[in-house]
Design an enzyme around this catalytic site. Structure first.
Site, short mmCIF file in Angstrom:
data_model
loop_
_atom_site.label_atom_id
_atom_site.label_comp_id
_atom_site.label_asym_id
_atom_site.label_seq_id
_atom_site.Cartn_x
_atom_site.Cartn_y
_atom_site.Cartn_z
N ILE A 327 0.86 -1.12 -0.04
CA ILE A 327 0.03 -0.14 0.06
C ILE A 327 0.85 1.19 -0.03
CG2 ILE A 327 -1.55 1.19 1.35
CD1 ILE A 327 -2.66 -1.28 2.57
N GLU A 329 1.31 4.07 1.36
CA GLU A 329 0.35 4.84 2.09
C GLU A 329 1.26 6.40 2.27
OE1 GLU A 329 2.37 2.63 2.85
OE2 GLU A 329 3.64 3.13 4.69
N ASP A 371 2.53 43.30 -15.02
CA ASP A 371 2.69 44.92 -15.32
C ASP A 371 3.98 45.33 -15.69
OD1 ASP A 371 0.06 45.36 -14.12
OD2 ASP A 371 0.78 45.03 -11.98
N ASP A 646 -1.57 45.08 -8.98
CA ASP A 646 -1.34 45.75 -7.65
C ASP A 646 -2.53 46.57 -7.16
OD1 ASP A 646 -1.17 47.53 -9.39
OD2 ASP A 646 0.96 47.98 -9.22
N ASP A 650 -7.70 45.46 -9.75
CA ASP A 650 -7.07 44.26 -10.28
C ASP A 650 -7.69 42.88 -9.63
OD1 ASP A 650 -5.72 45.62 -12.09
OD2 ASP A 650 -3.84 45.66 -10.69
N ASN A 712 6.59 -0.81 -4.76
CA ASN A 712 5.46 -1.40 -4.37
C ASN A 712 5.08 -2.73 -5.22
OD1 ASN A 712 3.44 1.22 -3.67
ND2 ASN A 712 4.57 0.00 -2.15
N ASN A 740 10.13 -1.69 3.43
CA ASN A 740 9.17 -0.58 3.53
C ASN A 740 9.69 0.59 4.16
OD1 ASN A 740 6.32 0.26 2.98
ND2 ASN A 740 6.39 0.62 5.19
MG MG Z 1 1.11 52.18 -11.60
#
Ligand code: MG
Ligand code: ADP
Length: 906
Positions: A327, A329, A371, A646, A650, A712, A740
């Protein structure tokens, strides 16, 4: 309950806390008081604010300005949580079985495995939690307050009743209070009232409705406060966690923390729960499916064992061990831990990721919309040229220039004292230009007080202020703004204006127009507080100057854009600046694609925008709402979009983008809240670095998944295969548990911290497909098969040999399987390229843990006490060579496969 104004006023001894609610001011109808009465009650001089001493005593009395959070789970509970998995139950069941048959050794070992497992899990989760907690504190909000007569920025938690808080568009109101100054102030109170339209605020006291009238049944009545005036109607008050969408204000803080309206609304605000990331969900599902496969394998193993007449208790124990090994896990946990550790590393490099899921999305980003100002450029603005437009022929050249600058110095919120500048760099650049020309700014501002203003707004692109004018009936208008916008409001605009403008913009200069004019005082008074009406008064102005401001591109942005292009990521510039300025800078930076303006975007239908958006590199003169359309158009084309922002407006685009990125330095609180990532250095290059981290983390998780799943499969194949072909069970329960631990333990964990591969940014963005593709699954099955076949082959080969007997053959099988895992770890790290590559040696932690596993394995087969425990026997050097030779098969087969696919794809 209704309290009359007199009652409220009679409580003016309210600075002393009431007994009923310790540490809190009693409820007070602040909205009914005039500004001066409110200040009197609090004994505050608004131009001075609290003294340090006063702030300290109030801080002690009223506590931090924080909303109570759900309590953090203590560490011991986190540790106990580790035992709450299905697997642990299986293991405990195994220990019980072992105990029943009197196998004390197995009970002890299983107990030890349980503890080690839980400890490893605990350490990982604890690290993850604390690094995420550290991030939260990095993003803690700040507030500006006036104390001792100076405005300082403090942690919002330190705000106390009596503080004078200063807020402007995009800021969060730090605590509840009475507005004492407002300028075009609008506040979005939807978080409190559910009303989405911003509320226009003012400072006048609210007159109490006549006592015989019915209370207003339409609005929510807040019974906790001293009056029945609904929050939304208290237009002279501001409330914690609401945000200014426009203008600015000064607030006399009256209550903080849990005694604010929002604090009362939500007695206990639980931490925002982090949902599962898409990857976690995928792995969770994968894990469940594999658990089913494992259950089938365990059943088959057990049944075959019974059929073959093996002892019940041994088979049961081995079945438990097989279940543990089969398994996967560790899968969900490793994603959390890898992402959390990755996120804290990214924070050190300037990118604070607020949601783990965004790390994955970052890695698949295909378009970055950035930007210009401050992100692609340094935001170190300086005035390069002043072109005088008004003809004050009485003044000589230099004086003419200075006079032409005046509107830009008056219509200005910046502060420059000596070397320190506060405020918008565009504005402080103007102030510096004034200082350089010998203007005494203090004197200028003293003799031209500001009577009204239209704040700068990215959509309108102009700012206007009103000052005492030539006579009592008229006021002076000072205006500055985008040339094309302001020129329309001026009477002396000539074709020369646009010629100058184009020439300056062509050099990459940000061109700002300055203008002055006059307005009737009565008109200004009538429009007070309404920015739209005030703006309509700013017409028939006189254009005084065009100012060319330079803002050099960030040197590292050019390289980062080149890296992005190589990585198949398009970069687009989005700016409020003029198209010519923007294009000139885009060219310097190497941004590809043509330029359009916000007006062009507006003219396009959604379909048109969608078909063209990928070819556009520069969006100029855009208003925030265009950003949203750009994001949507790109997403419709299947792009994964990262978008910076900013301003207040926005937020919608940031929320809509796959990765919304806010600016840590210049960004508003609102944008930071809407974003999923915050840049502490506002730098474009940091975004590209974060994408690389996102890709690396995803790669590392894939590596881990491939390693763990193939292991596994190898374990299942070896144990079930042995039953099928009639070999003895190759490993004891303890041995399987040991394997394991290797799989989930340190070697596997180190895969999460793999450094970026050399080619991480040379690939196209990955699609958003499933992590376990059919192809990957095929490879895992092959590798699992090689490990099982090799292990069983060794067992079958050594068994008939009389030398060491069955114990020796079993020790060989066990050792071979462990050696397989060592090589498998190396193979898993190299999915497409050869293992024989310098990247194989980049992760020293992996090599250390592989070395440690090797030493432990040597101890397991050669050191007598451990030998006893593991049930192993001494191996000769030649045996080790065989184990290494067979164990390395997983690499040879994998290399052959990679060679084959490489030659086929060529
Ligand atoms: Mg500006
Ligand atoms: P960006 O940040 O993308 O450069 P902005 O939205 O800040 O764009 O600015 C858009 C335009 O508005 C600028 O080109 C300039 O002409 C004008 N502008 C910028 N800041 C101010 C300000 N403080 N006052 C008046 N006008 C401004």
């Amino acid at each position: 309950m209704m309290t009359s104004q007199d009652d409220a006023l009679s409580e003016s001894s309210l600075i002393t806390p009431s007994g009923a609610s310790p540490g809190n001011l009693p409820p007070q109808a602040w909205e009914l008081h005039s500004v001066s009465s409110a200040l009197d009650i609090m004994s505050i001089d608004p131009s001075h604010g609290l003294s340090d001493e006063g702030a300290r005593t109030r801080r002690d009395r009223y506590g931090p300005n924080r909303l109570a959070e759900a309590e953090k789970r203590p560490a011991w509970m986190l540790f106990l949580d580790q035992f709450r998995s299905f697997l642990i139950v299986v293991l405990i069941g195994g220990a019980v079985v072992a105990g029943l048959v009197g196998d004390l050794k197995d009970v002890i070992v299983i107990g030890a495995v349980l503890l080690i497992n839980a400890t490893l899990g605990f350490i990982q989760e604890y690290r993850a939690e604390s690094s995420l907690a550290a991030l939260t504190s990095m993003l803690s909000p700040t507030a500006r307050v006036r104390r001792n007569g100076v405005v300082t920025e403090i942690d919002a938690a330190e705000v106390v009743p009596g503080d004078i808080a200063l807020v402007e568009a995009g800021d969060r109101v730090p605590a509840d209070g009475r507005l004492i100054v407002t300028a075009a102030c609008e506040i979005d109170e939807s978080s409190l009232t559910g009303e989405s339209a911003p509320v226009q605020k003012q400072t006048d006291a609210i007159a109490l409705p006549p006592t015989d009238s019915e209370p207003d049944t339409n609005s929510a009545i807040d019974t906790n406060s001293a009056t029945d005036i609904a929050i939304g109607d208290r237009i002279n008050c501001a409330f914690m966690n609401t945000t200014l969408t426009r203008g600015r204000a000064e607030i006399l803080i009256t209550s903080t923390g849990m005694s604010t309206e929002i604090g009362r609304l939500a007695e206990l605000l639980s931490d925002t729960v982090q949902g599962q990331t898409p990857l976690q969900k995928q792995l969770d599902q994968l894990g469940k499916r594999l658990a089913l496969v494992a259950a089938g394998a365990v059943t088959l193993f057990f049944v075959l064992g019974m059929v073959r007449g093996q002892s019940l208790s041994d088979t049961l124990l081995s079945s438990v061990a097989l279940a543990v090994a089969a398994i996967p896990e560790g899968l969900p946990a490793v994603v959390t831990v890898t992402l959390a550790i990755g996120v804290s590393q990214m924070a050190k490099r300037g990118a604070i990721v607020k949601r783990l899921a965004s790390v994955e999305t970052l890695g698949s980003t295909s378009v970055i919309c950035s930007d210009k100002t401050g992100t692609l450029t340094l935001n170190q603005m300086a005035v390069r040229e002043v072109v005088v437009m008004s003809d004050d022929s009485e003044l000589a050249g230099a004086d003419q220039e200075t006079a032409a600058l005046f509107p830009g110095l008056l219509c200005n919120d910046g502060r420059v004292t000596g070397d320190t500048t506060i405020g918008d760099p565009t504005e402080t650049a103007l102030l510096r230009a004034g200082i350089d020309r010998g203007v005494d700014l203090d004197e200028l501002h003293r003799s031209n007080t500001r009577l009204a203003e239209v704040p700068f707004d990215g959509a309108v692109k102009v700012m206007v202020t009103f000052h005492p004018g030539p006579d009592d009936d008229h006021l002076l208008i000072a205006a500055k703004g985008a040339t094309d916008v302001l020129a329309r409001r001026c009477r002396n605009t000539t074709p020369a204006v646009s010629q100058h403008m184009e020439r300056m913009a062509g050099r990459g200069e940000r061109v700002l127009a300055l203008a002055r004019g006059t307005a009737r005082r009565s008109d200004v008074d009538a429009a007070a507080g309404d920015p739209d009406r005030l703006l309509s008064l700013a017409v028939d102005l006189e254009l005084t100057a065009l100012v060319g401001i330079v803002d050099p591109p960030r040197p590292e942005a050019r390289d980062a854009i080149a890296v992005a292009h190589r990585a198949g990521i398009a970069v687009k510039m989005i700016t409020g600046d003029h198209a010519i300025t923007a294009s000139a800078i885009a060219q310097e930076l190497g941004i590809r694609g043509r330029a359009v303006t916000g007006a062009d975007v507006e003219a396009m239908s959604s379909d048109e925008l969608r078909s063209q958006v990928n070819d556009i590199g520069v969006f100029a003169r855009v208003a925030p709402e265009h950003k949203l359309r750009i994001v949507e158009a790109l997403q419709d084309n299947g792009e994964v979009v990262a978008m910076t922002g900013d301003g207040v407006n926005d937020a919608p685009a940031l929320k809509r983008a796959d990765v919304g990125i806010a600016m840590g330095i210049t960004g508003t609180e609102v944008s930071k809240e809407a974003a999923s990532m915050v840049l502490t250095d506002d730098n474009f290059a940091t975004i590209v670095g974060a994408v690389e981290s996102g890709r690396t983390l995803y790669d590392n998780i894939v590596t881990f998944v491939r390693f763990q799943l193939s292991t596994n499969l190898g374990a299942i194949g070896s144990l079930v295969g042995a039953q099928i072909v009639g070999l003895p069970v190759p490993f004891t329960a303890i041995q399987v548990l040991w394997v394991n631990l290797i799989m989930d333990g340190p070697p596997a964990m180190t895969m999460g911290v793999d450094p970026p591969r050399r080619n991480t940014m040379d690939r196209s963005p990955r699609g958003s497909g499933a992590i376990l593709t059919a192809r990957r699954l095929g490879v895992l099955m092959i590798n699992g098969f090689v490990m099982a076949a090799g292990t069983l082959g060794v067992l079958a080969w050594f068994r008939p040999e009389s030398r060491g007997g069955e114990a020796h053959a079993l020790a060989m099988a066990f050792t071979t399987f462990v050696v397989f895992q060592l090589f498998n770890a190396l193979a898993a790290r190299a999915e497409t390229r050869s293992v024989f590559h310098r990247d194989t040696f980049t992760n020293s932690k992996l090599w250390i843990s592989l070395g440690a596993v090797t030493l432990l394995q040597i101890a397991a087969v050669h050191f007598n006490p451990v030998q006893q425990l593991f049930g192993t026997a001494d191996l000769a050097l030649s045996d080790w060579l065989v184990a290494v030779a067979v164990g390395s098969m997983v690499i040879w087969v994998d290399e052959a496969r990679k060679l084959l696919t490489r030659s086929m794809t060529r």
